[in-house]
Design a protein around this motif. Structure first.
Motif: not given
Length: 402
Positions: A11-14, A58-60, A91-92, A392-393
């Protein structure tokens, strides 16, 4: 199945619109200094630091080696700059393009660079057969990723036609012969990963917006030539989707002779004379060669055979007129002409450019026409880019429930 638990850990948490803007700028323009991120997003240094801190943990996102202050804009002279960049492998994503006769898939990182490719022939466009072929391609790509599959955000699928990305339903695809076909749900159930289905040209436009010719453009269009004629638009700071999910259907503008019947069932569509299939049928008819291939038809045109030359000229004229419509209506600064039909582009080019010049009004003619060689892997990459942007959004949450 690809892997149990895939997606949740990726999960991308923004959490705020500001953090989305900051991460997007780093992703699409990195390596980039914090000062430039703040300036280009209109946000404070404190907001940039707050957003970047957990992404670094997180290394992102990573910090590149310090550069001299003059090496990046916005730095005080002599002050070291620590540019930020997204770690592509953090992330892939999988992306798949569905054609009537083949499924092409790619695995990419966060910057949409292709890591692996897989293909499967399609013997039928029956939805169940397509779901199985897409699943096999996705499983092969998952196997190629190995242990890295735990970083998988999800799968993107690009399909020609009217696609409702919100529901994953293909509402109308003349190329596949589909109407009202749910595609995302059966694939998610089969693979155990979240799935996003998008129109193929729109997905390609997303890839160009974030990672290609449109990265620094205020407005641009992508026009594709091949089995269909498509158009994607980037206007007013976003890729145009249309109020009902349909936009940029350049191939179905009624700019050709009413004698020409399109695969959509209508008459006079650009696609009815300018798609690869339409050109091939025209050359087959005038040469009385029903088994002629597109490559052989192009060879005849290059040799100056009148009927073959006329078929490509007719296609180029329709495409040029359609490009002029795009320029007159939307005023893009750039139009990228791409697609698998670029292999024969020199046969269309004269008619395209002359018709465009004749019909583009005033300063609309000043837009730059850019051409690029294209492969079906680029379409699949577009499907991956659609997933990246949605993740991302925060429009594509990597969760799954059967």
């Amino acid at each position: 199945m690809i892997a149990s638990g895939t997606g949740e850990d990726a999960r991308l948490t923004l959490r705020t619109p500001a953090s989305v803007d900051i991460f997007t700028r780093i992703l699409t323009h990195g390596p980039i200094g914090r000062v430039d991120v703040g300036r280009q997003t209109g946000l404070s240094q404190a907001a940039v630091t707050k957003t970047v801190a957990p992404l670094l943990l997180d290394g992102i996102v990573a910090v590149d080696r310090p550069l001299a202050g003059a090496a990046l804009t916005g730095a005080a002279p002599g002050r070291p700059v620590h540019p930020l960049r997204v770690v592509p492998s953090a992330r892939l994503v999988l992306g798949v393009k569905v054609n009537p006769d083949e499924v092409i898939g790619v695995a990419t990182g966060m910057t949409a660079a292709i890591l692996h490719v897989a293909r499967r022939p399609l013997g039928s466009t029956d939805p169940a057969a397509v779901v199985e072929a897409v699943a096999q391609v996705a499983e092969e790509l998952g196997g190629l990723l190995g242990d890295r599959v735990d970083r998988l955000i999800g799968l993107g699928v690009a399909v020609s036609g009217d696609v409702d990305a919100a529901t994953g339903i293909v509402r109308d695809s003349p190329l596949l012969g589909w109407r009202g076909v749910p595609l995302a749900h059966p694939l998610a159930a089969r693979l155990g990963v979240p799935v996003r289905v998008d129109n193929d040209v729109r997905a390609l436009t997303i890839a160009e917006h974030w990672f290609g010719v449109g990265r620094d453009s205020g407005s641009f269009a992508v026009v594709t030539i091949g089995s269909g004629i498509g158009c994607g638009l980037y206007l007013n700071d976003d890729v145009v989707s249309g109020a009902h999910g349909v936009a940029g259907e350049l191939g179905h503008l009624p700019l050709a002779s009413l004698d020409a019947v399109c695969v959509c069932g209508r008459r006079g569509c650009v696609e009815a004379v300018a798609s690869s299939g339409a050109v091939l049928r025209a050359v087959r008819t005038v040469t009385d060669a029903p088994r002629l291939t597109l490559a052989e038809a192009a060879a005849l045109a290059r040799e100056g055979v009148p009927g073959a030359v006329a078929a490509f000229d007719r296609a180029g004229t329709a495409i040029g007129a359609a490009l002029a419509v795009v320029a007159n209506l939307t005023g893009p600064d750039t139009v990228l002409v791409a697609g698998e039909g670029m292999a024969e582009f020199e046969l269309y080019e004269r008619a395209i450019r002359s018709t465009f010049a004749a019909h583009a009004f005033g300063a609309a003619a000043d837009c730059v026409l850019v051409t690029r060689a294209h492969s079906f892997e680029d379409w699949a990459r577009g499907a991956a880019a659609s997933v990246i942007r949605a993740a991302v959004r925060q429009e594509f949450q990597p969760t799954f429930s059967g």
